[in-house]
Design a protein around this motif. Structure first.
Motif, PDB file in Angstrom:
ATOM      1  N   ASP A 185      59.283  52.962 -35.911  1.00  0.00           N
ATOM      2  CA  ASP A 185      58.827  53.985 -36.876  1.00  0.00           C
ATOM      3  C   ASP A 185      59.589  55.266 -36.625  1.00  0.00           C
ATOM      4  O   ASP A 185      59.267  56.038 -35.743  1.00  0.00           O
ATOM      5  CB  ASP A 185      57.313  54.191 -36.686  1.00  0.00           C
ATOM      6  CG  ASP A 185      56.761  55.156 -37.725  1.00  0.00           C
ATOM      7  OD1 ASP A 185      57.575  55.609 -38.571  1.00  0.00           O
ATOM      8  OD2 ASP A 185      55.563  55.453 -37.667  1.00  0.00           O
TER       9      ASP A 185
ATOM     10  N   SER B 155      59.780  57.822 -38.384  1.00  0.00           N
ATOM     11  CA  SER B 155      59.155  59.087 -38.836  1.00  0.00           C
ATOM     12  C   SER B 155      58.543  59.833 -37.654  1.00  0.00           C
ATOM     13  O   SER B 155      58.336  61.028 -37.705  1.00  0.00           O
ATOM     14  CB  SER B 155      58.122  58.800 -39.918  1.00  0.00           C
ATOM     15  OG  SER B 155      57.166  57.887 -39.395  1.00  0.00           O
TER      16      SER B 155
ATOM     17  N   GLY C 207      63.169  61.641 -38.349  1.00  0.00           N
ATOM     18  CA  GLY C 207      62.400  61.466 -39.571  1.00  0.00           C
ATOM     19  C   GLY C 207      62.606  60.094 -40.174  1.00  0.00           C
ATOM     20  O   GLY C 207      63.387  59.294 -39.642  1.00  0.00           O
ATOM     21  N   PRO C 208      61.911  59.780 -41.269  1.00  0.00           N
ATOM     22  CA  PRO C 208      62.039  58.454 -41.896  1.00  0.00           C
ATOM     23  C   PRO C 208      63.480  58.168 -42.307  1.00  0.00           C
ATOM     24  O   PRO C 208      64.212  59.095 -42.644  1.00  0.00           O
ATOM     25  CB  PRO C 208      61.135  58.539 -43.138  1.00  0.00           C
ATOM     26  CG  PRO C 208      60.410  59.829 -43.042  1.00  0.00           C
ATOM     27  CD  PRO C 208      61.041  60.696 -42.027  1.00  0.00           C
TER      28      PRO C 208
ATOM     29  N   THR D 112      65.323  59.667 -45.275  1.00  0.00           N
ATOM     30  CA  THR D 112      65.739  61.075 -45.266  1.00  0.00           C
ATOM     31  C   THR D 112      67.038  61.274 -44.487  1.00  0.00           C
ATOM     32  O   THR D 112      67.568  62.372 -44.415  1.00  0.00           O
ATOM     33  CB  THR D 112      64.651  61.958 -44.634  1.00  0.00           C
ATOM     34  OG1 THR D 112      64.528  61.572 -43.254  1.00  0.00           O
ATOM     35  CG2 THR D 112      63.326  61.812 -45.349  1.00  0.00           C
TER      36      THR D 112
END
Ligand code: ADP
Length: 516
Positions: free
Chosen positions: A2, A4, A9-10, A13
């Protein structure tokens, strides 16, 4: 994963430059990793996992200084150079101490850092390609260690060899192909008198008497063919001009490529041995001369004694025949003793004569069929064989090269003894022959009284007997004659016996070619 939760960040992005770099990294089978952003967030491919060890998988998405805390002091200046100045770095087979398995371990790596810029041209990350050299470095270290050990052993071996050469009693030296002395041990100094400093660099001819220089040429030719010269006896000269009897062994010395580059010489001083040999030779010459003289004396003496003996015997006989009845009892008895004494004396003289004649008869050796010889001997002994009720077995006997009369004498003496020295049982006598190591070994065995081992040598000596004349007749010369005859034929005589268990007399005759 993960993303994020991380400063990146994700994934959606992420800037295009990061994505390109990640894709590049994931698609490579070289170990690669990427550190991104001010936190230097760590991304890597599968090939990089072994370098991380236990740190995988938590290392993914972590900041590099935390992942690599133990080596960061080493890495930081390089990372700074990339990140702030855009310089690429290169480390080759660099040693680092890593704790990837939970403990400190040596590792070797080759790696490069290169800057990764974003769309605006700013440095945002760092791409690293790293290969691990640890296994190869360790293997090389092992190999170097082994090589060093081998070198040390080799040096020790050489030192040992040098010590052996140095402490040898023999002279051990070497020379070059053109005959110049190149090494010289203490033995050489002792034998020849030159020190190593005096001898090395000098021609080998220094040691060779002028009249023997041709030997060196011959040795040289043999060496050139790669041959060794073994125990060659010759003469060399010492520093003081003394001639030394030596035994030489010369071997070619080859280089690693197998070419002959010189020769080693082992020189043994055999002066003492030569002297001893000369003394021995002159002693044995002296001995055989005095033996010949002695034999001649015995022959002359016994021959000349026969005449007066015959006179005594014939007059004693006459006295008995013509005046016997006039003599009183005691006088007759005394005359009896005189005749017996004379007879015994005659027997002794005859035997002595026979003994002294063994070597002087000088009959040429010829083919002698021992079966025929034996038949004649049995005929001669017929009367005593019958009287003793003896049983005699004779095996098939060979033909040898020799003097048939003398061989007959040997058989007759041995057989005569076997009959004479009988036990309580009637004599059982066996005559046999066996071929052993180029010799015919004849044997005459009996079941007679036997002989104690302590007398085995004595009985072959002239006039040596183990019994009184009253017990067994004889002069004690039979075996001495046998010995002389057998030795004249190049053989040996011996016996095996135990008191009460019979005797076996053996004698050998070399099996020379008897084809006519
Ligand atoms: P002689 O028979 O005249 O006594 P030899 O030289 O033939 O002389 O023998 C020497 C001695 O060796 C003999 O006196 C005897 O004691 C011993 N001897 C020889 N042959 C035999 C034999 N076959 N058995 C036992 N003793 C023997």
């Amino acid at each position: 994963m993960d993303w994020s939760q991380t400063p990146l960040g994700p994934i959606e992005t992420w800037p295009a430059s990061l994505r390109v770099a990640v894709e590049l990294c994931l698609n490579s089978r070289f170990p690669m990793h990427l550190w991104w952003g001010p936190e230097l967030i760590n991304l890597y491919n599968d090939a990089h996992i072994p370098v991380l060890g236990k740190r995988h998988p938590h290392a993914l998405g972590q900041s590099a200084p935390r992942v690599w805390s133990e080596v960061w002091p080493l890495l930081k200046p390089q990372v700074d150079a990339v990140m702030s100045r855009g310089e690429s770095t290169w480390n080759e087979r660099t040693h680092v101490v890593l704790e990837r398995n939970g403990f400190a371990e040596d590792g070797w790596f080759t790696w490069s850092y290169s800057p990764v810029r974003d769309e605006s041209g700013q440095i945002k990350g760092l791409m690293c390609i790293a290969t691990e050299d640890t296994a190869r470095v360790l293997a090389e270290q092992d190999r170097d260690r082994l090589e060093a050990q081998r070198q040390a052993e080799y040096a020790a071996e050489r030192a040992k060899l040098a010590a052996i050469v140095e402490s040898s009693d023999d002279a051990i030296l070497s020379k070059t192909l053109d005959g110049v002395i190149s090494t010289w041990n203490a033995g050489a100094e002792r034998i020849f008198g030159y020190t190593a400093a005096e001898a090395v660099g000098k021609p080998i001819l220094l040691l060779i008497p002028p009249e023997r220089r041709h030997e060196e040429t011959e040795i040289q030719q043999k060496l050139a063919r790669g041959q060794r010269v073994n125990h060659f006896e010759t003469v060399r000269i010492a520093k003081d001009g003394r001639k030394i009897d030596v035994s030489l062994t010369v071997s070619p010395i080859r280089n690693a490529a197998g070419q002959i580059v010189g020769a080693s010489k082992i020189v043994r001083d055999i002066t003492a041995r030569k002297k001893a040999e000369a003394v021995l030779a002159s002693q044995s010459e002296e001995l055989s001369r005095s033996n010949v003289e002695l034999e001649r004396f015995a022959y002359v003496a016994s021959h000349d004694l026969q005449e007066p003996m015959r006179t005594v015997q014939s007059f004693a006989g006459l006295l008995i025949r013509r005046h016997g009845e006039h003599l009183k009892g005691e006088a007759q008895e005394f005359l009896q003793f005189v005749t017996q004494g004379v007879q015994r004396m005659q027997a002794l003289i005859n035997d002595l004569l026979a003994y002294s004649r063994v070597n002087s008869q000088d009959a040429a050796f010829a083919r002698a069929d021992c079966n025929q010889i034996m038949a004649k001997v049995l005929e001669n002994l017929r009367a005593s064989i019958d009287a003793e009720q003896a049983h005699i077995m004779v095996d098939a006997l060979p033909t040898v090269l020799g003097d048939a009369t003398q061989l007959g004498q040997v058989f007759q003496n041995l057989l005569g003894n076997a009959l004479k020295f009988r036990g309580k049982e009637p004599p059982r006598i066996r005559v046999a022959a066996e071929r052993k190591a180029g010799q015919w070994v004849f044997s005459v065995s009996d079941n007679g009284i036997g002989i104690e081992a302590q007398y085995f040598e004595r009985i072959f000596i002239i006039f040596q007997r183990l019994h009184t004349i009253e017990e067994y007749g004889g002069t004690g010369i039979g075996l001495a004659i046998c010995k002389k005859i057998v030795e004249r034929h190049g053989g040996r005589i011996w016996l095996e016996s135990k008191p009460g268990q019979g005797s076996t007399f053996f004698f050998s005759v070399p099996d020379r070619n008897t084809t006519p």
